[in-house]
Design a protein around this motif. Structure first.
Motif, short mmCIF file in Angstrom:
data_model
loop_
_atom_site.label_atom_id
_atom_site.label_comp_id
_atom_site.label_asym_id
_atom_site.label_seq_id
_atom_site.Cartn_x
_atom_site.Cartn_y
_atom_site.Cartn_z
N LEU A 96 9.14 -0.82 -5.08
CA LEU A 96 7.68 -0.86 -5.11
C LEU A 96 7.17 -1.76 -6.23
N TYR A 97 6.31 -2.70 -5.87
CA TYR A 97 5.66 -3.60 -6.82
C TYR A 97 4.17 -3.36 -6.80
N GLY A 98 3.56 -3.24 -7.96
CA GLY A 98 2.12 -3.08 -8.09
C GLY A 98 1.68 -1.64 -8.07
N ALA A 99 0.64 -1.36 -8.85
CA ALA A 99 0.14 0.01 -8.98
C ALA A 99 -0.47 0.52 -7.68
N GLU A 100 -1.16 -0.34 -6.95
CA GLU A 100 -1.81 0.10 -5.71
C GLU A 100 -0.78 0.53 -4.67
N THR A 101 0.22 -0.30 -4.45
CA THR A 101 1.28 0.03 -3.49
C THR A 101 2.01 1.29 -3.89
N THR A 102 2.29 1.42 -5.19
CA THR A 102 3.01 2.58 -5.69
C THR A 102 2.19 3.85 -5.55
N ALA A 103 0.89 3.78 -5.82
CA ALA A 103 0.01 4.94 -5.67
C ALA A 103 0.00 5.43 -4.22
N TYR A 104 -0.09 4.49 -3.28
CA TYR A 104 -0.06 4.88 -1.86
C TYR A 104 1.29 5.45 -1.47
N ALA A 105 2.38 4.85 -1.96
CA ALA A 105 3.71 5.32 -1.60
C ALA A 105 3.99 6.73 -2.14
N PHE A 106 3.59 6.99 -3.38
CA PHE A 106 3.86 8.28 -3.99
C PHE A 106 2.85 9.36 -3.61
N PHE A 107 1.58 8.99 -3.56
CA PHE A 107 0.54 10.01 -3.43
C PHE A 107 -0.39 9.83 -2.22
N GLY A 108 -0.28 8.70 -1.52
CA GLY A 108 -1.12 8.46 -0.36
C GLY A 108 -2.58 8.19 -0.68
N ILE A 109 -2.86 7.75 -1.91
CA ILE A 109 -4.24 7.47 -2.32
C ILE A 109 -4.28 6.14 -3.08
N PRO A 110 -5.46 5.51 -3.16
CA PRO A 110 -5.56 4.28 -3.95
C PRO A 110 -5.40 4.56 -5.44
N ALA A 111 -4.98 3.56 -6.18
CA ALA A 111 -4.70 3.72 -7.62
C ALA A 111 -5.92 4.21 -8.39
N ARG A 112 -7.12 3.81 -8.00
CA ARG A 112 -8.32 4.22 -8.74
C ARG A 112 -8.60 5.71 -8.61
N GLN A 113 -7.97 6.38 -7.65
CA GLN A 113 -8.17 7.83 -7.47
C GLN A 113 -7.09 8.67 -8.14
N LEU A 114 -6.14 8.04 -8.80
CA LEU A 114 -5.08 8.79 -9.48
C LEU A 114 -5.66 9.56 -10.66
N ASN A 115 -5.13 10.77 -10.86
CA ASN A 115 -5.53 11.53 -12.06
C ASN A 115 -4.57 11.19 -13.20
N VAL A 116 -4.82 11.76 -14.35
CA VAL A 116 -4.03 11.42 -15.54
C VAL A 116 -2.55 11.79 -15.35
N ALA A 117 -2.28 12.94 -14.77
CA ALA A 117 -0.90 13.37 -14.56
C ALA A 117 -0.17 12.43 -13.61
N GLN A 118 -0.82 12.00 -12.55
CA GLN A 118 -0.21 11.08 -11.61
C GLN A 118 0.05 9.72 -12.27
N CYS A 119 -0.88 9.24 -13.07
CA CYS A 119 -0.68 7.98 -13.80
C CYS A 119 0.51 8.10 -14.75
N ALA A 120 0.60 9.23 -15.42
CA ALA A 120 1.71 9.44 -16.36
C ALA A 120 3.05 9.45 -15.62
N LEU A 121 3.09 10.05 -14.46
CA LEU A 121 4.33 10.08 -13.67
C LEU A 121 4.75 8.66 -13.30
N LEU A 122 3.81 7.86 -12.86
CA LEU A 122 4.13 6.48 -12.47
C LEU A 122 4.53 5.64 -13.67
N ALA A 123 3.90 5.87 -14.82
CA ALA A 123 4.20 5.09 -16.01
C ALA A 123 5.52 5.50 -16.64
N GLY A 124 5.93 6.75 -16.44
CA GLY A 124 7.09 7.29 -17.12
C GLY A 124 8.37 6.86 -16.57
#
Length: 104
Positions: A76-104
């Protein structure tokens, strides 16, 4: 540019210290040209490209370009693609915990 020289001094000090010296802007430049070998020439090219990028774009634009291009793992490349792949939502709708999971 003092941070780059400081990193160079730390690396050449012979004390076993290593320090990553790449800013997000430098990483964006490196990823754009695809050079991954660790050389001083590559680092100088990164610094030059970072300077040019910072002259042309705002910090917000640079961060957006970077997040659109970085590798998040699992093909997975890019935050948008990754947000959809992991959570099925656009990156702008991620909460803090979801962002931390992707960053970690």
């Amino acid at each position: 540019m003092c941070w780059a020289w400081r990193a160079r001094l730390v690396q050449s000090g012979g004390h076993g210290s290593r320090q990553g010296g790449s800013t997000i802007t430098q990483q964006l430049g490196r990823n754009s040209i695809g050079q991954m070998q660790r050389t001083y020439d590559r680092k100088l090219l990164e610094i030059f490209l970072a300077h040019r990028i910072e002259q042309a774009y705002t910090k917000e634009q640079i961060l957006r370009y970077y997040l659109d291009r970085i590798y998040f793992g699992q093909g997975l490349y890019g935050a948008e693609t990754t947000a959809y792949a992991f959570f099925g939502i656009p990156a702008r709708q991620l909460n803090v915990a979801q962002c931390a999971l992707l960053a970690g």
